[in-house]
Every structure is written in structure tokens, then in C-alpha cells.
Scaffold this motif. Structure first.
Motif, PDB file in Angstrom:
ATOM      1  N   UNK A 174     -34.704  15.142  -7.554  1.00  0.00           N
ATOM      2  CA  UNK A 174     -35.991  14.745  -7.883  1.00  0.00           C
ATOM      3  C   UNK A 174     -37.059  15.169  -7.160  1.00  0.00           C
ATOM      4  N   UNK A 175     -37.002  15.293  -5.755  1.00  0.00           N
ATOM      5  CA  UNK A 175     -37.868  16.106  -4.725  1.00  0.00           C
ATOM      6  C   UNK A 175     -38.276  17.466  -5.551  1.00  0.00           C
ATOM      7  N   UNK A 176     -37.605  18.206  -6.241  1.00  0.00           N
ATOM      8  CA  UNK A 176     -37.833  19.428  -6.827  1.00  0.00           C
ATOM      9  C   UNK A 176     -38.709  19.183  -7.927  1.00  0.00           C
ATOM     10  N   UNK A 177     -38.690  18.135  -8.717  1.00  0.00           N
ATOM     11  CA  UNK A 177     -39.653  17.801  -9.847  1.00  0.00           C
ATOM     12  C   UNK A 177     -41.073  17.462  -9.322  1.00  0.00           C
ATOM     13  N   UNK A 178     -40.963  16.815  -8.005  1.00  0.00           N
ATOM     14  CA  UNK A 178     -42.325  16.432  -7.386  1.00  0.00           C
ATOM     15  C   UNK A 178     -43.071  17.776  -7.040  1.00  0.00           C
ATOM     16  N   UNK A 179     -42.240  18.687  -6.392  1.00  0.00           N
ATOM     17  CA  UNK A 179     -42.777  19.800  -5.985  1.00  0.00           C
ATOM     18  C   UNK A 179     -43.290  20.796  -7.021  1.00  0.00           C
ATOM     19  N   UNK A 180     -42.541  20.721  -8.232  1.00  0.00           N
ATOM     20  CA  UNK A 180     -42.925  21.355  -9.265  1.00  0.00           C
ATOM     21  C   UNK A 180     -44.332  21.061  -9.800  1.00  0.00           C
ATOM     22  N   UNK A 181     -44.489  19.423  -9.793  1.00  0.00           N
ATOM     23  CA  UNK A 181     -45.551  19.004 -10.260  1.00  0.00           C
ATOM     24  C   UNK A 181     -47.028  19.589  -9.548  1.00  0.00           C
ATOM     25  N   UNK A 182     -46.651  19.538  -8.250  1.00  0.00           N
ATOM     26  CA  UNK A 182     -47.645  20.119  -7.156  1.00  0.00           C
ATOM     27  C   UNK A 182     -48.243  21.464  -7.495  1.00  0.00           C
ATOM     28  N   UNK A 183     -47.128  22.297  -8.039  1.00  0.00           N
ATOM     29  CA  UNK A 183     -47.569  23.672  -8.358  1.00  0.00           C
ATOM     30  C   UNK A 183     -47.906  23.795  -9.446  1.00  0.00           C
ATOM     31  N   UNK A 184     -47.681  23.038 -10.581  1.00  0.00           N
ATOM     32  CA  UNK A 184     -48.290  22.985 -11.948  1.00  0.00           C
ATOM     33  C   UNK A 184     -49.649  22.665 -11.911  1.00  0.00           C
ATOM     34  N   UNK A 185     -49.685  21.412 -11.422  1.00  0.00           N
ATOM     35  CA  UNK A 185     -51.266  20.734 -11.581  1.00  0.00           C
ATOM     36  C   UNK A 185     -52.093  20.951 -10.365  1.00  0.00           C
ATOM     37  N   UNK A 186     -51.497  21.828  -9.450  1.00  0.00           N
ATOM     38  CA  UNK A 186     -52.387  21.831  -8.121  1.00  0.00           C
ATOM     39  C   UNK A 186     -53.825  22.556  -8.477  1.00  0.00           C
ATOM     40  N   UNK A 187     -53.994  23.401  -9.354  1.00  0.00           N
ATOM     41  CA  UNK A 187     -55.130  23.999  -9.314  1.00  0.00           C
ATOM     42  C   UNK A 187     -56.118  22.901 -10.106  1.00  0.00           C
ATOM     43  N   UNK A 188     -55.755  21.725 -10.719  1.00  0.00           N
ATOM     44  CA  UNK A 188     -56.660  20.745 -11.296  1.00  0.00           C
ATOM     45  C   UNK A 188     -57.067  19.796 -10.086  1.00  0.00           C
ATOM     46  N   UNK A 189     -56.576  19.997  -8.866  1.00  0.00           N
ATOM     47  CA  UNK A 189     -57.140  19.154  -8.041  1.00  0.00           C
ATOM     48  C   UNK A 189     -56.066  18.159  -7.240  1.00  0.00           C
ATOM     49  N   UNK A 190     -56.474  17.583  -6.056  1.00  0.00           N
ATOM     50  CA  UNK A 190     -55.249  16.628  -5.541  1.00  0.00           C
ATOM     51  C   UNK A 190     -55.135  15.113  -6.435  1.00  0.00           C
ATOM     52  N   UNK A 191     -56.491  14.926  -7.057  1.00  0.00           N
ATOM     53  CA  UNK A 191     -56.325  13.552  -7.750  1.00  0.00           C
ATOM     54  C   UNK A 191     -55.321  13.551  -8.901  1.00  0.00           C
ATOM     55  N   UNK A 192     -55.415  14.785  -9.630  1.00  0.00           N
ATOM     56  CA  UNK A 192     -54.497  14.975 -10.876  1.00  0.00           C
ATOM     57  C   UNK A 192     -53.092  15.032 -10.376  1.00  0.00           C
ATOM     58  N   UNK A 193     -53.149  15.635  -9.384  1.00  0.00           N
ATOM     59  CA  UNK A 193     -51.377  15.925  -9.025  1.00  0.00           C
ATOM     60  C   UNK A 193     -50.922  14.556  -8.531  1.00  0.00           C
ATOM     61  N   UNK A 194     -51.612  13.532  -7.618  1.00  0.00           N
ATOM     62  CA  UNK A 194     -51.326  12.230  -7.560  1.00  0.00           C
ATOM     63  C   UNK A 194     -50.949  11.377  -8.407  1.00  0.00           C
ATOM     64  N   UNK A 195     -51.840  11.389  -9.779  1.00  0.00           N
ATOM     65  CA  UNK A 195     -51.817  10.852 -10.787  1.00  0.00           C
ATOM     66  C   UNK A 195     -50.352  11.150 -11.674  1.00  0.00           C
ATOM     67  N   UNK A 196     -50.168  12.443 -11.636  1.00  0.00           N
ATOM     68  CA  UNK A 196     -48.846  12.870 -12.369  1.00  0.00           C
ATOM     69  C   UNK A 196     -47.612  12.492 -11.553  1.00  0.00           C
ATOM     70  N   UNK A 197     -47.770  12.672 -10.081  1.00  0.00           N
ATOM     71  CA  UNK A 197     -46.514  12.171  -9.310  1.00  0.00           C
ATOM     72  C   UNK A 197     -46.324  10.490  -9.546  1.00  0.00           C
ATOM     73  N   UNK A 198     -47.393   9.834  -9.548  1.00  0.00           N
ATOM     74  CA  UNK A 198     -47.190   8.388  -9.850  1.00  0.00           C
ATOM     75  C   UNK A 198     -46.625   8.053 -11.278  1.00  0.00           C
TER      76      UNK A 198
END
Length: 197
Positions: A156-180
Motif C-alpha cells: 500500500x505504501x507504493x500506491x501512496x508514493x505513486x500518488x505523490x509522483x503522479x499528482x505532485x505537480x498539481x500541488x500538495x493539497x491535491x496530493x493530500x486529497x488523493x491520499x485521503x
């Protein structure tokens, strides 16, 4: 390790983002991946689907043979049933219960749900509602990925890291919403497993 995944839904529901996140997580675990193109009228709200294959050994074809998919991840309930012939008997059907009604003769929802519930290994989740609860209504697709994550042999940690990479350019807030959204979908499936046990 091998996972043959069918992704399905309607154009605009984020099938490409699900595929990209799974693929990134797989690559981060040194796995091989092959994906067919997303087929269908993705710009017009038409049916879309893709085959995604992951393995620890090289993969010859990007297409999954009938009856051998390990999991169907569908962001739309009617579309989940369309691909049942590809699913192996012990595979998992993980589908959103919220319909995207884009045709005049859309089937009765209770009939759809009863067909889905006939399949022994299924998760029927209102991903739209869960996405709203985590204040990210556009993250329905990531809720679906979270719901499917317990049935994929990737940490599961790999999915979380992947979300950070995929959505990172959209900003921290978008990353956090997708992690939630990912965590809420996963929690639903894990709770569902316990209730069935």
C-alpha cells in the motif's frame, strides 16, 4: 507475482489516472507492466476500458485472455458487468455502486446490484459518496483504486508514493486529497472483508 487487471468506466472518470498510479507503483517494485490503450469514446462519456498486466517476469502481450483476469476495477456499475467474461472464477470484481447514467434505457440499479452480488468475490462501494466525505468529489477513481488495493500484490505504501509522483505537480493539497481518497477506499474494503469473515 502476476496481476491481470481490467479497468473500466465511462470517459472522464479517471481510468487513465488509475492505470498510471498502479503502473508507477508496479515500476517502483521492479515489476514488469504492459497496458493496452484506453479504448472507447473517452471524450464523449462513452464506455472506456483498458487491460493492465503486471508481473515479476517479462510479459508477452498487453491483452488479457478471456477468463484469466485477476480483478476488474470499475468506476461505473453497468460497465463492470460488461467485462465479467474476462474475470477468472476466483477473481475480484471491485465496482462503484454510483451509476453514470448516460443512456435513456439505463438498467434498473437493483437488478445491476443483484448481478454484481452474485459474484462471490465482489466489493460494491459508493465511491462517489466516499469521495465527497473526504472533501474530494473528483477523486472517485482514487477511492476505487483504494478499494481494489487489498487485492493487488503491491504494498500500500507504493500506491501512496505513486500518488505523490503522479499528482505532485498539481500541488500538495491535491496530493493530500488523493491520499485521503485512497485510504478511505482501502478502509472500506478491509472493513467489508472483516464483515464477511
Amino acid at each position: 507475482m502476476k496481476a491481470d487487471i481490467i479497468l473500466s468506466g465511462v470517459g472522464g472518470q479517471g481510468i487513465v489516472s488509475i492505470a498510471a498510479t498502479i503502473a508507477q507503483a508496479a515500476l517502483d517494485n521492479d515489476l514488469f507492466i504492459k497496458q493496452s490503450e484506453v479504448h472507447g469514446m473517452s471524450q464523449r462519456g462513452g464506455a472506456v476500458y483498458s487491460h493492465l498486466r503486471i508481473s515479476d517476469k517479462p510479459i508477452a502481450s498487453d491483452l488479457i485472455p478471456m477468463g484469466s483476469a485477476d480483478i476488474i476495477i470499475s468506476v461505473e456499475p453497468m460497465e463492470s458487468l460488461r467485462y465479467l467474461p474476462w474475470l477468472k472464477e476466483e477473481g475480484w470484481l471491485v465496482t462503484n455502486s454510483a451509476p453514470f447514467i448516460n443512456i435513456p434505457d439505463y438498467p434498473d440499479l437493483n437488478l445491476l446490484y443483484s448481478e454484481i452480488e452474485k459474484f462471490p468475490n465482489h466489493i460494491l462501494i459508493n465511491a462517489d459518496e466516499i469521495a465527497r466525505q473526504v472533501k474530494s468529489p473528483r477523486s472517485t477513481n482514487i477511492v476505487m483504486l483504494g478499494a481494489a488495493s487489498p487485492y493487488l500484490e503491491i504494498p500500500n505504501a507504493s500506491f501512496e508514493e505513486a500518488i505523490k509522483k503522479i499528482f505532485g505537480r498539481k500541488g500538495e493539497k491535491i496530493v493530500e486529497l488523493n491520499l485521503q481518497a485512497l485510504r478511505a477506499g482501502r478502509e472500506f474494503s478491509l472493513t467489508h472483508q472483516k464483515e464477511k469473515a
